[in-house]
Each structure stands twice: as C-alpha cells, then as structure tokens.
Scaffold this motif. Structure first.
Motif, short mmCIF file in Angstrom:
data_model
loop_
_atom_site.label_atom_id
_atom_site.label_comp_id
_atom_site.label_asym_id
_atom_site.label_seq_id
_atom_site.Cartn_x
_atom_site.Cartn_y
_atom_site.Cartn_z
N GLU A 111 0.83 -1.21 0.00
CA GLU A 111 0.00 0.00 0.00
C GLU A 111 0.87 1.26 0.00
OE1 GLU A 111 -3.10 2.24 3.00
OE2 GLU A 111 -2.87 0.07 3.17
N ILE A 112 1.85 1.30 0.88
CA ILE A 112 2.72 2.48 1.00
C ILE A 112 3.49 2.74 -0.29
CG2 ILE A 112 4.83 3.32 2.14
CD1 ILE A 112 3.80 1.89 4.69
N THR A 113 3.95 1.68 -0.94
CA THR A 113 4.79 1.83 -2.13
C THR A 113 4.01 1.95 -3.43
OG1 THR A 113 5.02 -0.57 -2.33
CG2 THR A 113 6.73 0.61 -1.08
N GLY A 114 2.72 1.76 -3.39
CA GLY A 114 1.90 1.88 -4.59
C GLY A 114 1.86 0.62 -5.44
N VAL A 115 2.37 -0.47 -4.94
CA VAL A 115 2.40 -1.73 -5.69
C VAL A 115 0.99 -2.18 -6.06
CG1 VAL A 115 2.92 -4.20 -5.50
CG2 VAL A 115 4.61 -2.50 -4.81
N LEU A 116 0.03 -1.91 -5.20
CA LEU A 116 -1.34 -2.38 -5.43
C LEU A 116 -1.95 -1.85 -6.72
CD1 LEU A 116 -2.72 -2.13 -1.79
CD2 LEU A 116 -1.83 -4.15 -2.98
N SER A 117 -1.44 -0.75 -7.23
CA SER A 117 -1.98 -0.23 -8.50
C SER A 117 -1.31 -0.87 -9.71
CB SER A 117 -1.84 1.29 -8.55
OG SER A 117 -0.48 1.67 -8.51
N HIS A 118 -0.30 -1.71 -9.49
CA HIS A 118 0.43 -2.32 -10.61
C HIS A 118 0.43 -3.85 -10.63
CE1 HIS A 118 1.97 1.58 -11.73
NE2 HIS A 118 2.34 1.77 -10.48
N VAL A 119 0.23 -4.46 -9.48
CA VAL A 119 0.26 -5.92 -9.40
C VAL A 119 -1.05 -6.38 -8.77
CG1 VAL A 119 1.50 -7.94 -8.52
CG2 VAL A 119 2.77 -5.85 -9.04
N PRO A 120 -1.79 -7.24 -9.47
CA PRO A 120 -3.07 -7.71 -8.93
C PRO A 120 -2.87 -8.53 -7.65
CG PRO A 120 -2.86 -8.26 -11.26
CD PRO A 120 -1.53 -7.76 -10.81
N VAL A 121 -3.69 -8.23 -6.65
CA VAL A 121 -3.65 -8.95 -5.37
C VAL A 121 -5.02 -9.57 -5.14
CG1 VAL A 121 -3.31 -8.72 -2.88
CG2 VAL A 121 -1.93 -7.35 -4.45
N HIS A 122 -5.01 -10.83 -4.71
CA HIS A 122 -6.25 -11.59 -4.53
C HIS A 122 -6.29 -12.19 -3.13
CE1 HIS A 122 -6.66 -11.26 -8.88
NE2 HIS A 122 -5.37 -11.53 -8.92
N GLY A 123 -7.49 -12.41 -2.64
CA GLY A 123 -7.67 -12.94 -1.29
C GLY A 123 -7.22 -14.38 -1.12
N THR A 124 -7.35 -15.18 -2.18
CA THR A 124 -6.98 -16.58 -2.10
C THR A 124 -6.14 -16.98 -3.31
OG1 THR A 124 -8.88 -17.42 -3.34
CG2 THR A 124 -9.17 -17.13 -0.93
N VAL A 125 -5.44 -18.08 -3.16
CA VAL A 125 -4.66 -18.62 -4.28
C VAL A 125 -5.59 -19.01 -5.42
CG1 VAL A 125 -3.14 -20.50 -5.00
CG2 VAL A 125 -2.76 -19.37 -2.80
N GLU A 126 -6.71 -19.61 -5.09
CA GLU A 126 -7.67 -20.03 -6.11
C GLU A 126 -8.16 -18.84 -6.92
OE1 GLU A 126 -7.87 -20.87 -2.82
OE2 GLU A 126 -7.26 -22.97 -2.99
N ASP A 127 -8.48 -17.73 -6.25
CA ASP A 127 -8.92 -16.51 -6.95
C ASP A 127 -7.81 -15.98 -7.85
OD1 ASP A 127 -11.38 -16.66 -5.70
OD2 ASP A 127 -10.94 -15.08 -4.24
N ALA A 128 -6.57 -16.02 -7.35
CA ALA A 128 -5.44 -15.52 -8.12
C ALA A 128 -5.20 -16.37 -9.36
CB ALA A 128 -4.18 -15.47 -7.26
N VAL A 129 -5.29 -17.68 -9.22
CA VAL A 129 -5.10 -18.58 -10.37
C VAL A 129 -6.18 -18.32 -11.42
CG1 VAL A 129 -5.18 -20.99 -11.13
CG2 VAL A 129 -3.83 -20.35 -9.12
N THR A 130 -7.41 -18.22 -10.97
CA THR A 130 -8.51 -17.94 -11.91
C THR A 130 -8.29 -16.62 -12.63
OG1 THR A 130 -10.07 -19.21 -10.58
CG2 THR A 130 -11.00 -17.59 -12.09
N ALA A 131 -7.94 -15.59 -11.88
CA ALA A 131 -7.70 -14.28 -12.49
C ALA A 131 -6.52 -14.30 -13.44
CB ALA A 131 -7.48 -13.23 -11.39
N ALA A 132 -5.46 -15.01 -13.06
CA ALA A 132 -4.27 -15.09 -13.91
C ALA A 132 -4.59 -15.75 -15.24
CB ALA A 132 -3.16 -15.85 -13.19
N LEU A 133 -5.46 -16.72 -15.21
CA LEU A 133 -5.80 -17.44 -16.43
C LEU A 133 -6.82 -16.72 -17.30
CD1 LEU A 133 -5.97 -21.06 -14.99
CD2 LEU A 133 -4.19 -20.09 -16.49
#
Length: 121
Positions: free
Chosen positions: A92-114
């Motif tokens: 949050e402090i470094t602004g990474v959240l606006s450039h790298v997608p963050v997801h609550g679970t691994v399953e959500d991240a895998v789905t989003a990545a695909l």
C-alpha cells in the motif's frame, strides 16, 4: 527467524509459487535463484502464494517487482495471493497495489491469472 521455504506447482498456464517465512535481505539471493530455476518459457503467468509470509522488507519487494517487470516484458503476468497484513501495508505504502493484482486466495489468483489480460507496470 525461520528459514525461507519455497515450493512451486506448475499448473496448465500458470505456476503457483508458495513462499513461507520472511522475505528480506538475508534471503533475497535464495528467492532470486529459485525464481530463475522454476520459471518456464514461453513466459507464463505466476501466482505468488504469500499466505505464510508475515514480513517482507524492500529486498523482498524488489524481487517481486523485478519478476513482475520481467514477466510483463515477455508477455506473462504476476498475481499475488493471500497477502498478510505487514506485507500488504508495504504494498500500500509503495503503490504496488496499483500495478500488481492482489487476490484474497490462491484459487482466486489462479482464476484471475488465467482469465485476465496483462497489466503494465
């Protein structure tokens, strides 16, 4: 401090990297070496499971951002999953959240990545 433990699983179209322990200057080289060894060609999507990372300093952040930039340049993408409170605050402090997608679970991240298109950093 517990040692950094790294594991991965290659799934169709995405690699899930599970990180356990603190990501900091003491293990930066270990993390960089591991990423070089497990990343596949052609570029694919990576999901970092950070559910077991209670702390990350700027060295760990640098490795993640370097990996993200490299993946994007080669047509891949990076997604972060299950980020704990202290690393989340660093993002949050470094602004990474606006450039790298963050997801609550691994399953959500895998789905989003695909299913999502790449983002630029």
């Amino acid at each position: 401090m517990p040692p950094l433990t790294l594991a991965h699983q290659h799934l169709p179209g995405v690699t899930v990297l599970a990180v356990t322990g603190e990501m900091d200057a003491t293990n930066r080289a270990q993390l960089e070496g591991y990423l070089r060894d497990v990343r596949r060609e052609p570029p694919q999507r990576l999901v970092f499971d950070l559910s077991q990372v209670p702390f990350m300093d700027s060295s760990g952040l640098h490795v993640l951002l370097t990996c993200t930039t490299d993946c994007l340049k080669k047509g891949g993408a990076v997604h972060l999953a299950a980020v704990q409170p202290l690393p989340a605050r660093l993002f949050e402090i470094t602004g990474v959240l606006s450039h790298v997608p963050v997801h609550g679970t691994v399953e959500d991240a895998v789905t989003a990545a695909l299913t999502s298109s790449e983002r630029s950093i």
